[in-house]
Write a protein that holds these residues in place. Structure first.
Motif, short mmCIF file in Angstrom:
data_model
loop_
_atom_site.label_atom_id
_atom_site.label_comp_id
_atom_site.label_asym_id
_atom_site.label_seq_id
_atom_site.Cartn_x
_atom_site.Cartn_y
_atom_site.Cartn_z
N LYS A 51 -3.10 -8.27 -0.97
CA LYS A 51 -4.33 -7.59 -0.51
C LYS A 51 -4.13 -6.90 0.84
N ASN A 54 -1.45 -1.51 1.54
CA ASN A 54 -2.17 -0.28 1.23
C ASN A 54 -1.58 0.28 -0.06
N THR A 55 -2.05 -0.25 -1.18
CA THR A 55 -1.46 0.09 -2.48
C THR A 55 -1.72 1.53 -2.91
N SER A 56 -2.66 2.19 -2.27
CA SER A 56 -2.92 3.59 -2.62
C SER A 56 -2.19 4.55 -1.68
N TYR A 60 3.73 3.32 0.21
CA TYR A 60 3.78 2.24 -0.77
C TYR A 60 4.36 2.76 -2.08
N LYS A 89 -3.19 -2.30 4.53
CA LYS A 89 -4.52 -1.86 4.08
C LYS A 89 -5.47 -1.86 5.27
N ARG A 90 -6.30 -0.86 5.31
CA ARG A 90 -7.27 -0.76 6.39
C ARG A 90 -8.60 -0.27 5.84
N GLY A 102 -9.97 -4.04 4.12
CA GLY A 102 -10.64 -3.00 3.33
C GLY A 102 -12.12 -2.97 3.67
#
Length: 117
Positions: A51, A54-56, A60, A89-90, A102
């Motif tokens: 989690k 930043n998978t998008s 990555y 992720k931010r 997120g």
């Protein structure tokens, strides 16, 4: 922690401002989270380490982390996250009680409960 050009971070800051919550903004690239910070925040969050990625994000995808993360140890994942803020992720909000990764308004309403410390 945020990335100023991120629309999601802008929405999160607007939410914080609308709820009169004081915060200290930290640029996730200029002041990337350290390994020790990430390890502490991961433990505090009770979230799966994935989690925090930043998978998008382009980076990555470029380094094909989707295929690599399942075979990496937690230690390796934390070390990788600490190398580049664009992998994290931010927005990422840390207060004395919790860590929120997120921006989901309902979650922020529940977990941040009116103040950031």
């Amino acid at each position: 922690m945020c990335y100023p050009k991120s629309a999601t971070c802008q929405k999160a800051k607007k939410w914080l401002d609308e709820h009169n919550i004081e915060y200290t903004e930290r640029h996730i690239v200029d002041a990337n989270p350290t390994y020790d910070e990430l390890k502490e925040w991961h433990g505090k969050s009770e979230l799966p380490l994935k989690k925090f990625f930043n998978t998008s994000g382009l980076l990555y995808k470029e380094i094909q982390l989707k295929d690599k993360i399942p075979t990496m140890s937690e230690e390796e994942q934390l070390q990788l996250l600490a190398t580049n803020g664009m992998l994290v992720k931010r927005p990422l909000v840390v207060n004395s009680n919790t860590v929120v990764v997120g921006f989901k308004e309902a979650e922020w309403n529940e977990k941040l409960n009116g103040h950031i410390e």
